[in-house]
Design a protein around this motif. Structure first.
Motif, PDB file in Angstrom:
ATOM      1  N   TRP A  54     -92.273 -89.776-104.085  1.00 25.43           N
ATOM      2  CA  TRP A  54     -91.035 -88.915-104.563  1.00 25.43           C
ATOM      3  C   TRP A  54     -90.369 -88.455-103.238  1.00 25.43           C
ATOM      4  O   TRP A  54     -90.908 -87.728-102.533  1.00 25.43           O
ATOM      5  CB  TRP A  54     -91.477 -87.713-105.406  1.00 25.43           C
ATOM      6  CG  TRP A  54     -91.824 -88.226-106.648  1.00 25.43           C
ATOM      7  CD1 TRP A  54     -93.215 -88.471-107.294  1.00 25.43           C
ATOM      8  CD2 TRP A  54     -90.850 -88.584-107.824  1.00 25.43           C
ATOM      9  NE1 TRP A  54     -93.146 -88.971-108.541  1.00 25.43           N
ATOM     10  CE2 TRP A  54     -92.035 -89.011-108.863  1.00 25.43           C
ATOM     11  CE3 TRP A  54     -89.587 -88.499-108.320  1.00 25.43           C
ATOM     12  CZ2 TRP A  54     -91.458 -89.441-110.290  1.00 25.43           C
ATOM     13  CZ3 TRP A  54     -89.130 -89.075-109.525  1.00 25.43           C
ATOM     14  CH2 TRP A  54     -90.003 -89.202-110.491  1.00 25.43           C
ATOM     15  N   LEU A  55     -89.001 -88.877-103.117  1.00 19.34           N
ATOM     16  CA  LEU A  55     -88.270 -88.298-101.806  1.00 19.34           C
ATOM     17  C   LEU A  55     -87.202 -87.371-102.280  1.00 19.34           C
ATOM     18  O   LEU A  55     -86.524 -87.586-103.283  1.00 19.34           O
ATOM     19  CB  LEU A  55     -87.732 -89.507-101.203  1.00 19.34           C
ATOM     20  CG  LEU A  55     -88.530 -90.739-100.932  1.00 19.34           C
ATOM     21  CD1 LEU A  55     -87.998 -92.013-100.378  1.00 19.34           C
ATOM     22  CD2 LEU A  55     -89.398 -90.195 -99.886  1.00 19.34           C
ATOM     23  N   ALA A  56     -86.888 -86.394-101.539  1.00 19.03           N
ATOM     24  CA  ALA A  56     -85.817 -85.300-101.753  1.00 19.03           C
ATOM     25  C   ALA A  56     -84.815 -86.100-101.601  1.00 19.03           C
ATOM     26  O   ALA A  56     -84.565 -86.901-100.384  1.00 19.03           O
ATOM     27  CB  ALA A  56     -86.073 -84.236-100.713  1.00 19.03           C
ATOM     28  N   ALA A  57     -83.814 -85.857-102.439  1.00 16.18           N
ATOM     29  CA  ALA A  57     -82.410 -86.423-102.632  1.00 16.18           C
ATOM     30  C   ALA A  57     -81.140 -85.644-102.460  1.00 16.18           C
ATOM     31  O   ALA A  57     -79.975 -86.133-101.956  1.00 16.18           O
ATOM     32  CB  ALA A  57     -82.256 -87.544-103.790  1.00 16.18           C
TER      33      ALA A  57
ATOM     34  N   VAL B 289     -78.077 -93.957-102.715  1.00 18.07           N
ATOM     35  CA  VAL B 289     -78.129 -94.277-104.087  1.00 18.07           C
ATOM     36  C   VAL B 289     -77.076 -93.040-104.727  1.00 18.07           C
ATOM     37  O   VAL B 289     -76.647 -91.960-103.866  1.00 18.07           O
ATOM     38  CB  VAL B 289     -79.561 -93.245-104.594  1.00 18.07           C
ATOM     39  CG1 VAL B 289     -80.757 -94.563-104.200  1.00 18.07           C
ATOM     40  CG2 VAL B 289     -79.806 -91.921-103.971  1.00 18.07           C
ATOM     41  N   PHE B 290     -76.567 -93.154-105.753  1.00 12.99           N
ATOM     42  CA  PHE B 290     -75.635 -92.019-106.347  1.00 12.99           C
ATOM     43  C   PHE B 290     -76.471 -91.197-107.489  1.00 12.99           C
ATOM     44  O   PHE B 290     -77.296 -91.799-108.244  1.00 12.99           O
ATOM     45  CB  PHE B 290     -74.589 -92.967-107.185  1.00 12.99           C
ATOM     46  CG  PHE B 290     -73.473 -93.492-106.439  1.00 12.99           C
ATOM     47  CD1 PHE B 290     -72.630 -92.985-105.670  1.00 12.99           C
ATOM     48  CD2 PHE B 290     -73.641 -95.072-106.171  1.00 12.99           C
ATOM     49  CE1 PHE B 290     -71.735 -93.781-105.036  1.00 12.99           C
ATOM     50  CE2 PHE B 290     -72.866 -95.555-105.125  1.00 12.99           C
ATOM     51  CZ  PHE B 290     -71.771 -95.078-104.718  1.00 12.99           C
ATOM     52  N   LEU B 291     -76.257 -90.000-107.287  1.00 12.47           N
ATOM     53  CA  LEU B 291     -76.785 -89.127-108.277  1.00 12.47           C
ATOM     54  C   LEU B 291     -75.801 -88.643-109.305  1.00 12.47           C
ATOM     55  O   LEU B 291     -74.389 -88.344-108.703  1.00 12.47           O
ATOM     56  CB  LEU B 291     -77.083 -87.770-107.429  1.00 12.47           C
ATOM     57  CG  LEU B 291     -78.291 -88.029-106.319  1.00 12.47           C
ATOM     58  CD1 LEU B 291     -78.925 -86.837-105.575  1.00 12.47           C
ATOM     59  CD2 LEU B 291     -79.511 -88.753-107.080  1.00 12.47           C
ATOM     60  N   VAL B 292     -76.029 -88.562-110.359  1.00  9.22           N
ATOM     61  CA  VAL B 292     -74.816 -88.327-111.550  1.00  9.22           C
ATOM     62  C   VAL B 292     -75.513 -87.259-112.326  1.00  9.22           C
ATOM     63  O   VAL B 292     -76.578 -87.494-112.971  1.00  9.22           O
ATOM     64  CB  VAL B 292     -74.570 -89.394-112.376  1.00  9.22           C
ATOM     65  CG1 VAL B 292     -73.477 -89.279-113.467  1.00  9.22           C
ATOM     66  CG2 VAL B 292     -74.102 -90.670-111.714  1.00  9.22           C
TER      67      VAL B 292
ATOM     68  N   LEU C 133     -83.041 -95.352-110.895  1.00  9.60           N
ATOM     69  CA  LEU C 133     -84.113 -94.856-110.377  1.00  9.60           C
ATOM     70  C   LEU C 133     -84.675 -93.761-110.856  1.00  9.60           C
ATOM     71  O   LEU C 133     -83.931 -93.055-111.606  1.00  9.60           O
ATOM     72  CB  LEU C 133     -84.142 -94.525-108.896  1.00  9.60           C
ATOM     73  CG  LEU C 133     -83.459 -96.124-108.062  1.00  9.60           C
ATOM     74  CD1 LEU C 133     -82.570 -95.331-106.902  1.00  9.60           C
ATOM     75  CD2 LEU C 133     -84.696 -96.405-107.467  1.00  9.60           C
ATOM     76  N   MET C 134     -86.145 -93.518-111.270  1.00 11.18           N
ATOM     77  CA  MET C 134     -86.504 -92.191-111.594  1.00 11.18           C
ATOM     78  C   MET C 134     -86.215 -91.217-110.859  1.00 11.18           C
ATOM     79  O   MET C 134     -86.312 -91.253-109.755  1.00 11.18           O
ATOM     80  CB  MET C 134     -88.142 -92.645-111.848  1.00 11.18           C
ATOM     81  CG  MET C 134     -88.543 -93.562-112.815  1.00 11.18           C
ATOM     82  SD  MET C 134     -88.179 -93.526-114.291  1.00 11.18           S
ATOM     83  CE  MET C 134     -89.169 -92.221-114.774  1.00 11.18           C
TER      84      MET C 134
ATOM     85  N   LEU D 121     -85.382 -85.156-106.893  1.00 13.15           N
ATOM     86  CA  LEU D 121     -86.442 -85.886-106.162  1.00 13.15           C
ATOM     87  C   LEU D 121     -86.218 -87.102-106.792  1.00 13.15           C
ATOM     88  O   LEU D 121     -86.000 -87.530-108.151  1.00 13.15           O
ATOM     89  CB  LEU D 121     -87.757 -85.794-106.256  1.00 13.15           C
ATOM     90  CG  LEU D 121     -88.172 -84.281-105.748  1.00 13.15           C
ATOM     91  CD1 LEU D 121     -89.429 -83.756-106.269  1.00 13.15           C
ATOM     92  CD2 LEU D 121     -88.295 -84.121-104.206  1.00 13.15           C
ATOM     93  N   VAL D 122     -86.155 -88.171-106.112  1.00 17.19           N
ATOM     94  CA  VAL D 122     -86.162 -89.836-106.449  1.00 17.19           C
ATOM     95  C   VAL D 122     -87.079 -90.426-106.257  1.00 17.19           C
ATOM     96  O   VAL D 122     -88.022 -90.510-105.129  1.00 17.19           O
ATOM     97  CB  VAL D 122     -84.784 -90.352-105.863  1.00 17.19           C
ATOM     98  CG1 VAL D 122     -84.669 -91.693-106.069  1.00 17.19           C
ATOM     99  CG2 VAL D 122     -83.674 -89.501-106.241  1.00 17.19           C
TER     100      VAL D 122
END
Length: 155
Positions: free
Chosen positions: A47-50, A83-86, A142-143, A152-153
């Motif tokens: 899990w990576l901080a996004a 990545v796009f966060l929505v 992505l989860m 987190l992604v």
């Protein structure tokens, strides 16, 4: 043919069959392990901080760059992925920025409220669904999970 030569032939035939059986069994174990073995391994969840939840606008895809470390033998490579966060209410969805047509990078057009691919005219809505153009599938999702204020992604 004498009794002694017949006994010798049977002994040599048994020895050769035993050697062939051992070689066949060894190859079966090695090849079977190589084919079936990886299915028993667990994939490590990373899990990576996004980004921060407060930094996102409601229903507007926000591009963020995450750094994904990959182990390749003895070397470690770090890939940068956009990545796009929505954000929709309390939920956050992460969409890949890679067009499903030919792998170009899509970008958010705030005026049209669409994700557009500059290469061949692919158009996606804010959820990643195809609106127009040649893309055969929606953008990959992505989860995600929320930990406090951090998004987190899963890589």
């Amino acid at each position: 043919m004498t009794h002694e030569s017949n006994h010798r032939r049977r002994f040599l035939a048994a020895a050769i069959n035993s050697i062939q059986g051992i070689i066949g069994g060894t190859l079966t174990v090695l090849l079977g392990g190589a084919v079936i073995g990886p299915s028993f391994l667990r994939r490590r969840e990373t899990w990576l901080a996004a980004g921060s939840l407060d930094a996102l606008n409601e229903d507007e895809p926000t591009p963020v760059t995450i750094r994904v470390a990959r182990q390749d033998g003895y070397t470690q490579t770090v890939e940068r992925q956009v990545v796009f966060l929505v954000k929709s209410g309390d939920n956050v969805k992460a969409l890949s920025s890679t067009c499903t047509h030919l792998g170009c990078r899509v970008s958010w057009d705030a005026e049209a409220k669409q994700l557009k691919c500059p290469c061949h005219g692919g158009v996606y809505d804010r959820t990643g669904a195809v609106i127009a153009g040649p893309p055969p599938a929606p953008l990959a999702s992505l989860m995600t999970r929320i930990d406090g204020d951090q998004i987190l992604v899963q890589a």
